[in-house]
Design a protein around this motif. Structure first.
Motif, short mmCIF file in Angstrom:
data_model
loop_
_atom_site.label_atom_id
_atom_site.label_comp_id
_atom_site.label_asym_id
_atom_site.label_seq_id
_atom_site.Cartn_x
_atom_site.Cartn_y
_atom_site.Cartn_z
N LYS A 196 -4.28 8.92 16.35
CA LYS A 196 -4.74 8.07 15.88
C LYS A 196 -3.85 7.29 17.23
O LYS A 196 -4.08 6.24 17.31
CB LYS A 196 -2.70 7.27 15.14
CG LYS A 196 -3.03 7.74 13.61
CD LYS A 196 -1.61 8.39 13.10
CE LYS A 196 -1.52 9.55 13.11
NZ LYS A 196 -0.52 9.38 12.02
N GLY A 197 -4.30 8.19 18.02
CA GLY A 197 -3.62 7.74 20.16
C GLY A 197 -4.88 6.30 20.61
O GLY A 197 -3.90 5.73 21.04
N GLY A 198 -6.34 6.43 19.61
CA GLY A 198 -7.13 5.98 20.02
C GLY A 198 -7.58 4.24 19.12
O GLY A 198 -8.24 3.64 19.56
N VAL A 199 -6.21 4.43 18.38
CA VAL A 199 -6.47 2.94 17.28
C VAL A 199 -6.04 1.70 18.63
O VAL A 199 -5.38 1.35 19.14
CB VAL A 199 -5.07 2.54 16.38
CG1 VAL A 199 -5.14 1.28 15.79
CG2 VAL A 199 -5.61 4.34 15.34
N VAL B 78 1.82 3.13 0.02
CA VAL B 78 0.61 4.14 1.12
C VAL B 78 1.51 4.74 2.41
O VAL B 78 3.13 3.70 3.37
CB VAL B 78 0.01 4.55 1.61
CG1 VAL B 78 -0.93 3.95 0.07
CG2 VAL B 78 -1.12 2.57 2.42
N ASN B 79 1.92 6.28 3.33
CA ASN B 79 2.48 5.91 4.42
C ASN B 79 1.54 5.73 5.59
O ASN B 79 0.98 4.46 5.86
CB ASN B 79 2.38 7.75 4.03
CG ASN B 79 3.97 7.83 3.46
OD1 ASN B 79 3.84 8.48 2.14
ND2 ASN B 79 4.84 7.31 3.69
N GLN B 80 1.50 6.74 6.24
CA GLN B 80 0.86 6.24 7.93
C GLN B 80 -0.99 6.55 7.41
O GLN B 80 -1.37 7.77 7.14
CB GLN B 80 1.03 7.34 8.91
CG GLN B 80 2.50 7.26 9.73
CD GLN B 80 3.22 7.92 10.58
OE1 GLN B 80 1.88 8.91 10.82
NE2 GLN B 80 4.54 8.50 10.37
N GLU B 106 2.73 2.02 5.80
CA GLU B 106 3.33 2.12 7.26
C GLU B 106 1.98 2.02 8.29
O GLU B 106 2.40 1.38 9.44
CB GLU B 106 3.68 3.82 7.42
CG GLU B 106 4.56 3.62 6.56
CD GLU B 106 5.89 5.18 7.11
OE1 GLU B 106 5.63 6.00 8.49
OE2 GLU B 106 5.85 6.06 5.83
N SER B 107 1.11 2.25 7.95
CA SER B 107 0.28 1.94 8.54
C SER B 107 -1.38 2.18 8.52
O SER B 107 -1.33 2.66 7.20
CB SER B 107 -0.11 2.76 10.70
OG SER B 107 -0.25 4.70 10.17
N ALA B 123 -3.54 -5.83 3.32
CA ALA B 123 -3.36 -4.32 3.94
C ALA B 123 -2.52 -4.33 4.96
O ALA B 123 -2.73 -4.92 5.85
CB ALA B 123 -4.15 -2.95 4.62
N VAL B 124 -1.36 -4.57 4.29
CA VAL B 124 -0.03 -5.45 4.86
C VAL B 124 0.49 -3.92 5.63
O VAL B 124 1.11 -3.40 5.07
CB VAL B 124 1.26 -5.60 4.26
CG1 VAL B 124 0.01 -7.35 4.41
CG2 VAL B 124 1.84 -5.41 3.57
#
Ligand code: SF4
Lengths: 468, 205
Positions: A196-199, B78-80, B106-107, B123-124
């Motif tokens: 996810k580092g590059g998001v 959902v989660n991450q 979460e993301s 998607a929040v």
């Protein structure tokens, strides 16, 4: 004096049509590549809206994902695959888009043929309905994967509505060790910075290690930016870039070429360019790398032991436990020696001529281990022809590898090349997600093509340096 | 869905919730690639989460999407890093066709997020603690109605509410109905053609 600008800023500003309310940019897309999986719905939406393609001369099509690699004979055995192929033929014909079909000598994985044909050039914006479009960043282009609605947007308007990413410069210092390839560099980057580092970022790859990479190696590197969360990855254009492009079918012709070079050079990041973030990695620390889990960040050097879950950062533990269960691997044990049943050399990450050459160097030293199914799938018809003219196919066949036609093959399960059941595959592709290679329970270990060849000969994950 | 040409203004979404727990749920899990060999999106809902819902012999594994209590749910929780992996729009298409009209997590992976916006599916994000509370609340009482309110920037459930975030650009597009980007982009047709004509690699070096 104004601070220097990086390549992304220059390309972005040059291609900005206008700023949109809400903060996005309407960005002109200089090169649009399409294939059979994500374009038919895009054309359908265009038809539904009663629109035509705005700039057909800047879209190019091929077929790759669903193409079988045992034979390219038509009609394809799979009726749905044949329908997709026919959709590309019909859509490109109707809209006046250049198409590189099977048998043209130019068909292949979209991210292999773009560069090969000289379509991909520095300073361009490039989009394709495939997340590995970042590959084209190797030339100093800003290239990103898009969804199907965005394919429709580009067809209709040659533009996308996008937010400008931040830029992180990743400098790789020193030099790479023996038996260490671009694939190991990018697996190492993802391991260090996370999936996810590059998001939100574009990755600029720089430093002595990157400058010494060939164009094909730079493509491998940029290809997997998306696995690190970065939608865009690029390398500044230099002499290696220009030498690669000279004489290619769609590259500027002799008289114009030097003008092009001057312009391309001017698009590179300035010496004093500013970046939103900078990371330095030591090339000498990178080992031949293997993934052990179900995301590409779960990777270790081939001589390392599988990490214990409690050694990992908190956030990664649940995923690691889940991955160990799925992969049936045991923390604390070495990854080397893990038995494999399938070896796959190919894909837009590692299906180019230099990849096949490196794998053939290893293949030459022995025979595929009993019980291992080993496939070599050139990334394009042109790669296949070039490899054959060097006799690489004979090397592979003599060692017991299958020599296939060009396509995406076992990189993803949309054609007949699939894992069966719990098979464990040493793969030169880019994704080790559950189910990616066609069997819901099938397992993938990502590594360089030379490492895949080594695993094929030994029947187990092996350190390629012992075979070279 | 996306075939629709005039876009609606999406200011809030109300409906029952369904919880799918776990980080890094990728697009191959949401819709396995082998179900993408069609030139149409119709029918994808049948295969959403296929491999996590069923064994290879087709026996249900007890996934929330097969839990009767969640039938008809419209808000996915959902989660991450949900939706990481490929750019395939088939993932939000499959979810949308199954009935999902908003996602709280979460993301989200970037391309997945963009694809959701392009389909009019907000998607929040909410904090980890708030997502945990929301998940517990939905699991405890799946029949309750949730409200994802883009204007007020909140998600509310029976007995609770939390702040949600969404990048301004995307939120604005949903709220003013410009999330169907094609129409907006084409408004600048003349500027687009002028841009094309000015680029050195288009006009010739
Ligand atoms: S080789 Fe794999 S990643 Fe590359 S375009 Fe084909 S399916 Fe996508």
């Amino acid at each position: 004096m104004a601070p220097g600008r990086n390549l992304l800023d220059k390309v972005w500003d040059l291609h900005t049509v206008r700023e949109l309310p809400g903060g996005q940019t309407q960005l002109f897309i200089g090169l649009h590549l399409i294939h059979e999986v994500t374009s038919p719905q895009g054309f359908q939406m265009l038809d539904d809206a009663g629109l035509s393609v705005l700039v057909p001369s800047r879209t190019f099509a091929t077929v790759d994902h669903i193409v079988p690699t045992d034979t390219h004979a038509r009609p394809l055995r799979d009726a749905q695959a044949e329908e997709m192929l026919e959709a590309v033929e019909a859509n490109t014909k109707r809209h006046g888009i250049q198409f590189f079909p099977i048998g043209s000598g130019s068909q292949g994985i979209v991210h292999v043929i773009g560069p090969e044909l000289g379509l991909t050039q520095p300073g361009q914006t490039i989009a394709c309905g495939d997340s590995h479009t970042s590959t084209h960043g190797a030339f100093g282009a800003i290239a990103f994967g898009i969804g199907t609605s965005q394919v429709r947007d580009v067809l209709a308007s040659q533009c996308l509505a996008l937010a400008r990413p931040k830029v992180r410069r990743i400098s790789v210092s020193g030099a790479l060790g023996f038996g260490v390839y671009a694939k190991d560099v990018i697996l190492h980057v993802i391991r260090r910075l996370g999936v996810k580092g590059g998001v939100g970022y574009a990755y600029e790859y720089a430093g002595p290690v990157i400058e010494r990479l060939s164009m094909e190696e730079r493509m491998t590197l940029c290809n997997m930016s998306i696995e690190g969360g970065a939608r865009v990855g690029y390398v500044n254009p230099d002499d290696a870039t220009f030498d690669y492009l000279r004489g290619r079918r769609f590259a500027p012709e002799a008289g114009a070429f030097e003008h092009a070079v001057a312009w391309w050079r001017s698009m590179a990041s300035d010496k004093d360019a500013r970046f939103d973030d900078e990371v330095e990695l030591a090339g000498g620390e990178i080992a031949p790398t293997v993934t052990w889990g179900t995301n590409p960040g779960q990777a270790i050097g081939v001589t390392e032991k599988l990490p214990r879950v409690d050694e990992l950062p908190d956030d990664d533990r649940a995923a690691a436990e889940d991955a160990y269960k799925f992969m049936d691997l045991v923390p604390g044990r070495p990854i080397a020696g893990t038995p494999i049943q399938v070896a796959f050399i190919g894909s837009c990450t590692n299906g180019r001529l230099s990849d096949l050459r490196e794998a053939a160097r290893v293949a030459k030293t022995g025979k595929v281990a009993p019980g291992v199914r080993a496939l070599v799938v050139p990334g394009s018809e042109a790669v296949r022809a070039a490899a054959e003219s060097e006799g690489l196919h004979e090397v592979f066949k003599a060692a017991g590898f299958q020599w296939r036609e060009a396509g995406c093959s076992m990189c993803l399960a949309m054609n007949p090349d699939k894992l069966i059941g719990r098979e464990l595959c040493a793969s030169s592709s880019n994704r080790n997600f559950k189910g990616r290679q066609g069997s819901p329970t099938g397992r993938t270990l990502l590594m360089s093509p030379a490492m895949v060849a080594a695993a094929a000969l030994r029947g187990r994950v092996a350190d390629v340096r012992e075979l070279l | 869905m996306s075939e629709r040409v005039t876009a609606e203004r999406v200011t809030s979404r109300r409906g029952r919730g369904v919880v799918v727990r776990g980080n890094d749920i990728d697009t191959d899990q949401i819709i396995p690639a082998r179900y993408m060999t069609s030139i149409r999106f119709a029918g994808l809902e049948e295969f959403v989460f296929r491999d996590v819902r069923f064994t290879s012999d087709g026996v249900p594994k007890g996934h929330p999407f097969d839990d009767r209590r969640y039938r008809g749910a419209e808000v996915l929780v959902v989660n991450q890093n949900f939706g990481c992996g490929s750019s395939r729009e088939h993932a939000p298409q499959a979810l949308g066709r199954w009935g999902i009209r908003a996602i709280v997590g979460e993301s989200f992976a970037e391309i997945f997020f963009g694809n959701c916006v392009a389909l009019g599916i907000p998607a929040v994000t909410a904090s980890r603690a708030d997502v945990a509370k929301l998940m517990d609340a939905v699991e405890l009482d799946p029949a309750q109605e949730l409200a994802v309110d883009l204007a007020a920037r909140t998600v509310t459930w029976r007995g609770g509410s939390a702040a949600i975030r969404m990048p301004d650009g995307a939120r604005g597009q949903l709220m003013d109905g410009s999330w169907d980007a094609m129409r907006t982009l084409l408004e600048a047709r003349d500027q687009i053609l002028a841009k094309a004509a000015a680029l050195p690699y288009v006009k010739g070096f």
